[in-house]
Design an enzyme around this catalytic site. Sequence first.
Site, short mmCIF file in Angstrom:
data_model
loop_
_atom_site.label_atom_id
_atom_site.label_comp_id
_atom_site.label_asym_id
_atom_site.label_seq_id
_atom_site.Cartn_x
_atom_site.Cartn_y
_atom_site.Cartn_z
N ASP A 93 0.86 -1.18 0.00
CA ASP A 93 0.00 0.00 0.00
C ASP A 93 0.90 1.23 0.00
OD1 ASP A 93 -2.01 1.84 0.24
OD2 ASP A 93 -2.52 1.36 2.32
N CYS A 142 -3.62 4.69 -4.29
CA CYS A 142 -4.44 5.89 -4.28
C CYS A 142 -4.16 6.76 -5.51
CB CYS A 142 -4.22 6.70 -3.01
SG CYS A 142 -2.52 7.27 -2.78
#
Length: 451
Positions: A381, A408
């Site tokens: 992540d 993201c």
Amino acid sequence: MPQNTLPPEDSQSLDLELRIGPAAHGGHFVARHEGRVVFVRHALPGELVRARLTEAGDKAKFWRADTVEVLEASPHRVEHFWAPADALRAGARGRLPVGGAEFGHIALEEQRRIKAGIFAEQLQRLGGLQREVTVEAAPGEDDGGLGWRTRASFSVAPGGKLAMHPHRSDELIPVQEMPLATGAINSLKLWDVDFTGTDRVEVAAPAVGGAPLVLLVPSPGTHPRTLARIASDIGTAADPGAGETVSVAAWDPESHDLTRLRGRTWVRENAAGHDFRVTGAGFWQIHRSAPLALTSAVRDGLQIQPGERVADLFAGAGLFTAPLADAAGETGHVLSVEGSPGASRDARKNLFSSPQVEVAQGRVDKVLRTREGGFDVVLLDPPRAGAGRTVVEQIDAASPRAIGYISCDPASFARDLAWFREAGWELDALRVFDLYPHTHHMESFAVLRKP
């Protein structure tokens, strides 16, 4: 003038009438003026708009502009829910809109269709992969995309009032509300507090309730008595109940030092059946439903088996490490790697009851360089910049059966995906979530496997 090369007072003669083309990554829409690309914000494909240049120059490869009037509107245009962020109302006053809600003029379903197209375009252009993309609403999204932010950041204007910046500008615009923030943040009524003596204010309010935390970034030379006064005023300004529990701390972004002024220096979050302590400005998923959406996607996508060896890279405070450890069981092993010392300390506290977890603090590439043997599964992540080629190569060398990639940013994900594909990995599953409604941002979870 910082960043904005064209002062608003001179911009009336710098308006262009533009036919808007497709959406581009970053919250812009593409138009052309005499052959030059103009990236226009606050527009929609197909619209005819009057756009005010904010950055331009004869030698510039492209220009930037804000929509100030809509001459032919898209059927997907709606009235913006927040006046300070509405480019049309701001433009009529010769001002710029605040950032942070740049898609607020677009119907929510159309926002998701636009985001899906942007993600697919990035996949094809940077990842070399053509794939249809659907953007999913967050679980429990029932308020028109409002009230989802459990974290918010504000600057402080002269006079001590909370303020926000327009896109790519150092101008400060005072604000009296934040419609994208949860009720727990708005109920603090921080707009009524005099923050003179601080440069920035960060707010965190746990999605599951509990004491919110306000971090004050002091201006140089601010006396501790001033910070103590602000902490007291925060408790007084808040709605009954919120004022009794709110915590306040001074925070130095350079050293990451925290000074407790009221309450505690951390918030308690809960996800996947675990409690998590998140200290100061430590990272946590911003949307109130993001932990549920992402931990569920990771669980279903990776199907961790008892006894497996798992690496959780860029692991933060342990949001994903904890459910990975549950699935791997006491016979498994989960390596949690995080670069931030503060987040790593939180992870040790949060995961102390899971003996199968090893917490390693340091840069991911450096930690992996010291590891012998491989992993059955790797989850990463990374921050918005992505993992990078070195980490991609290290993950490939670990020979996992599956890789889970949370991102993201579609551009950095697509770039990293291209490097994984060079090494023989294929994109097996992809889910994209609208965890940032009314902005151009989105979150994705991908599962990569080798044939």
